[in-house]
Write a protein that holds these residues in place. Structure first.
Motif, PDB file in Angstrom:
ATOM      1  N   ALA A 126       5.612  29.502  47.073  1.00  0.00           N
ATOM      2  CA  ALA A 126       7.041  29.765  47.268  1.00  0.00           C
ATOM      3  C   ALA A 126       7.348  31.243  47.077  1.00  0.00           C
ATOM      4  O   ALA A 126       8.112  31.838  47.853  1.00  0.00           O
ATOM      5  N   GLU A 151       8.619  34.391  50.087  1.00  0.00           N
ATOM      6  CA  GLU A 151       9.767  35.307  50.031  1.00  0.00           C
ATOM      7  C   GLU A 151       9.613  36.466  51.008  1.00  0.00           C
ATOM      8  O   GLU A 151      10.600  37.023  51.472  1.00  0.00           O
ATOM      9  N   CYS A 191      10.186  31.909  57.163  1.00  0.00           N
ATOM     10  CA  CYS A 191      10.347  30.848  56.160  1.00  0.00           C
ATOM     11  C   CYS A 191      11.707  31.039  55.515  1.00  0.00           C
ATOM     12  O   CYS A 191      11.930  31.982  54.768  1.00  0.00           O
ATOM     13  N   TYR A 213      11.868  27.270  50.845  1.00  0.00           N
ATOM     14  CA  TYR A 213      10.639  26.656  50.328  1.00  0.00           C
ATOM     15  C   TYR A 213      10.915  26.341  48.866  1.00  0.00           C
ATOM     16  O   TYR A 213      10.940  27.231  48.023  1.00  0.00           O
ATOM     17  N   ILE A 214      11.202  25.085  48.597  1.00  0.00           N
ATOM     18  CA  ILE A 214      11.586  24.667  47.252  1.00  0.00           C
ATOM     19  C   ILE A 214      10.598  23.618  46.756  1.00  0.00           C
ATOM     20  O   ILE A 214      10.290  22.654  47.455  1.00  0.00           O
ATOM     21  N   VAL A 215      10.113  23.826  45.539  1.00  0.00           N
ATOM     22  CA  VAL A 215       9.198  22.881  44.898  1.00  0.00           C
ATOM     23  C   VAL A 215      10.015  22.038  43.928  1.00  0.00           C
ATOM     24  O   VAL A 215      10.772  22.576  43.111  1.00  0.00           O
ATOM     25  N   VAL A 240       7.959  19.173  48.264  1.00  0.00           N
ATOM     26  CA  VAL A 240       8.262  20.516  48.750  1.00  0.00           C
ATOM     27  C   VAL A 240       9.230  20.359  49.918  1.00  0.00           C
ATOM     28  O   VAL A 240       9.010  19.548  50.820  1.00  0.00           O
ATOM     29  N   GLU A 278      10.956  22.429  52.946  1.00  0.00           N
ATOM     30  CA  GLU A 278      10.748  23.657  53.725  1.00  0.00           C
ATOM     31  C   GLU A 278      11.683  23.701  54.925  1.00  0.00           C
ATOM     32  O   GLU A 278      11.941  22.679  55.541  1.00  0.00           O
TER      33      GLU A 278
END
Length: 107
Positions: A28, A32, A37, A40-42, A54, A56
């Motif tokens: 993630a 940046e 992209c 993008y989160i976990v 995840v 996206e």
């Protein structure tokens, strides 16, 4: 061209969720610098102790596919593989909402 989104359910091998989360958070952070992209989160699952999700969003499917061929991405995937018991990708077509910018050509 439509945006590309995905929910990916990662099931870690028992005891491996924290280490896998750390690798996914590294991915993630690396994302940046990738303009294609957009998100993008976990996420940790509250109900499944070995599961991470995840979320996206990419400018398009081609950008996502190209990212998987990036040398650094491939190295990250290789580091994560021993920790993963399974992956379930759910491809999506994002339509909009808070946090997503859409230009006239995206609509």
């Amino acid at each position: 061209m439509s945006k590309f989104g995905m929910y990916a359910k990662f099931t870690a091998k028992p005891g491996g969720r924290e280490a896998l989360a750390a690798i996914l958070l590294e991915a993630a952070a690396a994302a940046e610098t990738v303009s294609e992209c957009e998100l993008y989160i976990v996420n940790l699952s509250e109900s499944e102790p070995d599961v991470l999700w995840v979320t996206e969003v990419w400018s398009n499917a081609e950008a996502h596919a190209a990212s998987l061929n990036d040398e650094a991405t491939r190295a990250t995937i290789q580091r994560a593989m021993p920790l993963i018991a399974g992956v379930e990708p759910i491809p999506l077509v994002p339509l909009g909402g808070k946090g997503l910018a859409f230009g006239a050509k995206d609509a």
